[in-house]
Design a protein around this motif. Structure first.
Motif, mmCIF file in Angstrom:
data_model
loop_
_atom_site.group_PDB
_atom_site.id
_atom_site.type_symbol
_atom_site.label_atom_id
_atom_site.label_comp_id
_atom_site.label_asym_id
_atom_site.label_seq_id
_atom_site.Cartn_x
_atom_site.Cartn_y
_atom_site.Cartn_z
ATOM 1 N N SER A 19 30.582 44.370 77.758
ATOM 2 C CA SER A 19 29.446 44.616 77.042
ATOM 3 C C SER A 19 29.586 45.855 76.749
ATOM 4 O O SER A 19 29.281 46.502 75.544
ATOM 5 N N ALA A 20 29.947 46.938 77.622
ATOM 6 C CA ALA A 20 29.975 48.368 77.293
ATOM 7 C C ALA A 20 30.905 48.836 76.094
ATOM 8 O O ALA A 20 30.746 49.545 75.489
ATOM 9 N N ALA A 21 32.175 47.876 76.394
ATOM 10 C CA ALA A 21 33.010 48.377 75.430
ATOM 11 C C ALA A 21 32.720 47.758 73.939
ATOM 12 O O ALA A 21 33.258 48.590 72.958
ATOM 13 N N ALA A 22 32.168 46.679 73.927
ATOM 14 C CA ALA A 22 31.781 46.199 72.635
ATOM 15 C C ALA A 22 31.077 46.962 71.967
ATOM 16 O O ALA A 22 30.851 47.336 70.773
ATOM 17 N N GLU A 23 29.705 47.467 72.711
ATOM 18 C CA GLU A 23 28.821 48.699 72.416
ATOM 19 C C GLU A 23 29.538 50.083 71.970
ATOM 20 O O GLU A 23 29.014 50.430 70.811
ATOM 21 N N LYS A 24 30.490 50.242 72.457
ATOM 22 C CA LYS A 24 30.949 51.670 71.825
ATOM 23 C C LYS A 24 31.810 51.276 70.799
ATOM 24 O O LYS A 24 32.042 52.426 70.010
ATOM 25 N N THR A 25 32.297 50.164 70.632
ATOM 26 C CA THR A 25 32.935 50.003 69.205
ATOM 27 C C THR A 25 32.076 49.405 67.987
ATOM 28 O O THR A 25 32.648 49.240 66.850
ATOM 29 N N GLY A 26 30.744 49.444 68.465
ATOM 30 C CA GLY A 26 29.933 48.693 67.350
ATOM 31 C C GLY A 26 29.902 47.225 67.079
ATOM 32 O O GLY A 26 29.648 46.970 66.044
ATOM 33 N N LYS A 27 30.573 46.471 67.950
ATOM 34 C CA LYS A 27 30.746 45.260 67.943
ATOM 35 C C LYS A 27 29.858 44.250 68.788
ATOM 36 O O LYS A 27 29.373 44.925 69.714
ATOM 37 N N THR A 28 29.570 43.231 68.424
ATOM 38 C CA THR A 28 28.911 42.277 69.474
ATOM 39 C C THR A 28 29.864 41.870 70.462
ATOM 40 O O THR A 28 31.314 42.104 70.371
ATOM 41 N N GLN A 30 30.655 38.969 71.375
ATOM 42 C CA GLN A 30 31.562 37.916 70.871
ATOM 43 C C GLN A 30 32.504 38.296 70.001
ATOM 44 O O GLN A 30 33.602 37.892 70.172
ATOM 45 N N GLU A 31 32.372 39.195 69.145
ATOM 46 C CA GLU A 31 33.314 39.756 68.201
ATOM 47 C C GLU A 31 34.112 40.422 68.944
ATOM 48 O O GLU A 31 35.459 40.345 68.750
ATOM 49 N N PHE A 32 33.880 41.331 69.858
ATOM 50 C CA PHE A 32 34.932 42.068 70.903
ATOM 51 C C PHE A 32 35.836 41.151 71.444
ATOM 52 O O PHE A 32 37.063 41.268 71.633
ATOM 53 N N ALA A 33 35.268 40.117 72.317
ATOM 54 C CA ALA A 33 36.057 39.174 73.268
ATOM 55 C C ALA A 33 37.117 38.527 72.098
ATOM 56 O O ALA A 33 38.042 38.237 72.642
ATOM 57 N N GLN A 34 36.416 38.134 70.952
ATOM 58 C CA GLN A 34 37.321 37.187 70.226
ATOM 59 C C GLN A 34 38.670 38.128 69.698
ATOM 60 O O GLN A 34 39.675 37.751 69.653
ATOM 61 N N GLU A 35 38.413 39.352 69.366
ATOM 62 C CA GLU A 35 39.380 40.164 68.867
ATOM 63 C C GLU A 35 40.238 40.460 70.169
ATOM 64 O O GLU A 35 41.424 40.517 70.020
ATOM 65 N N ALA A 36 39.877 40.489 71.256
ATOM 66 C CA ALA A 36 40.692 40.896 72.402
ATOM 67 C C ALA A 36 41.422 39.487 72.596
ATOM 68 O O ALA A 36 42.692 39.816 72.824
ATOM 69 N N LEU A 37 41.061 38.563 72.723
ATOM 70 C CA LEU A 37 41.783 37.188 72.766
ATOM 71 C C LEU A 37 42.785 37.147 71.846
ATOM 72 O O LEU A 37 43.918 36.737 71.888
ATOM 73 N N TYR A 38 42.634 37.413 70.515
ATOM 74 C CA TYR A 38 43.547 37.407 69.271
ATOM 75 C C TYR A 38 44.770 38.555 69.819
ATOM 76 O O TYR A 38 45.912 38.060 69.654
ATOM 77 N N THR A 39 44.513 39.708 70.096
ATOM 78 C CA THR A 39 45.442 40.560 70.414
ATOM 79 C C THR A 39 46.333 40.128 71.556
ATOM 80 O O THR A 39 47.531 40.238 71.609
ATOM 81 N N TYR A 40 45.471 39.447 72.526
ATOM 82 C CA TYR A 40 46.392 39.262 73.781
ATOM 83 C C TYR A 40 47.284 38.045 73.413
ATOM 84 O O TYR A 40 48.382 37.946 73.721
ATOM 85 N N VAL A 41 47.017 36.924 72.587
ATOM 86 C CA VAL A 41 47.710 35.793 72.199
ATOM 87 C C VAL A 41 48.703 36.367 71.355
ATOM 88 O O VAL A 41 49.883 35.794 71.360
ATOM 89 N N GLU A 42 48.636 37.326 70.456
ATOM 90 C CA GLU A 42 49.588 37.827 69.656
ATOM 91 C C GLU A 42 50.597 38.501 70.547
ATOM 92 O O GLU A 42 51.808 38.392 70.173
ATOM 93 N N ASP A 43 50.098 39.267 71.384
ATOM 94 C CA ASP A 43 51.190 39.774 72.306
ATOM 95 C C ASP A 43 52.125 38.861 73.017
ATOM 96 O O ASP A 43 53.314 39.123 73.359
ATOM 97 N N ILE A 44 51.558 37.821 73.743
ATOM 98 C CA ILE A 44 52.155 36.600 74.236
ATOM 99 C C ILE A 44 53.238 35.984 73.106
ATOM 100 O O ILE A 44 54.251 36.002 73.589
ATOM 101 N N GLU A 45 52.660 35.796 72.009
ATOM 102 C CA GLU A 45 53.580 35.237 70.902
ATOM 103 C C GLU A 45 54.946 36.074 70.771
ATOM 104 O O GLU A 45 55.898 35.718 70.467
ATOM 105 N N ASP A 46 54.509 37.596 70.836
ATOM 106 C CA ASP A 46 55.682 38.436 70.286
ATOM 107 C C ASP A 46 56.588 38.238 71.329
ATOM 108 O O ASP A 46 57.846 38.586 71.163
ATOM 109 N N GLY A 47 56.042 38.178 72.727
ATOM 110 C CA GLY A 47 56.993 37.986 73.882
ATOM 111 C C GLY A 47 57.983 37.122 73.693
ATOM 112 O O GLY A 47 59.105 37.104 74.162
#
Length: 84
Positions: A19-28, A30-47
């Motif tokens: 919640s704190a990280a989302a607020e600092k970035t001006g995102k909800t 849900q938006e912050f968590a979704q972006e974090a999941l995409y980034t994590y999955v992309e990192d795994i795929e790159d691996g």
């Protein structure tokens, strides 16, 4: 693209930090968590792409070719990210 939802069980500490990280970035949250999941999955795929490239002795792939060989067509998951 179809959308779905899921429930994630997390500690109170993680929920507070999310919640704190989302607020600092001006995102909800849900938006912050979704972006974090995409980034994590992309990192795994790159691996996975890196593992395939390293396992093929003597062969070097540029990223799009490595993704194709590893079965990770970048355009497929990039398109899903843009529509989410």
């Amino acid at each position: 693209m179809a959308k779905t939802s899921m429930e994630i069980v997390m500690s109170d500490d993680l929920k507070r930090r999310l919640s704190a990280a989302a607020e600092k970035t001006g995102k909800t949250v849900q938006e912050f968590a979704q972006e974090a999941l995409y980034t994590y999955v992309e990192d795994i795929e790159d691996g996975v792409v890196s593992d395939v490239a390293l396992s093929e002795e003597g062969l070097t792939y540029i990223l799009p070719e490595g993704e194709r060989v590893a079965g990770l067509e970048h355009s497929i998951y990039e398109a899903s990210r843009k529509t989410a």
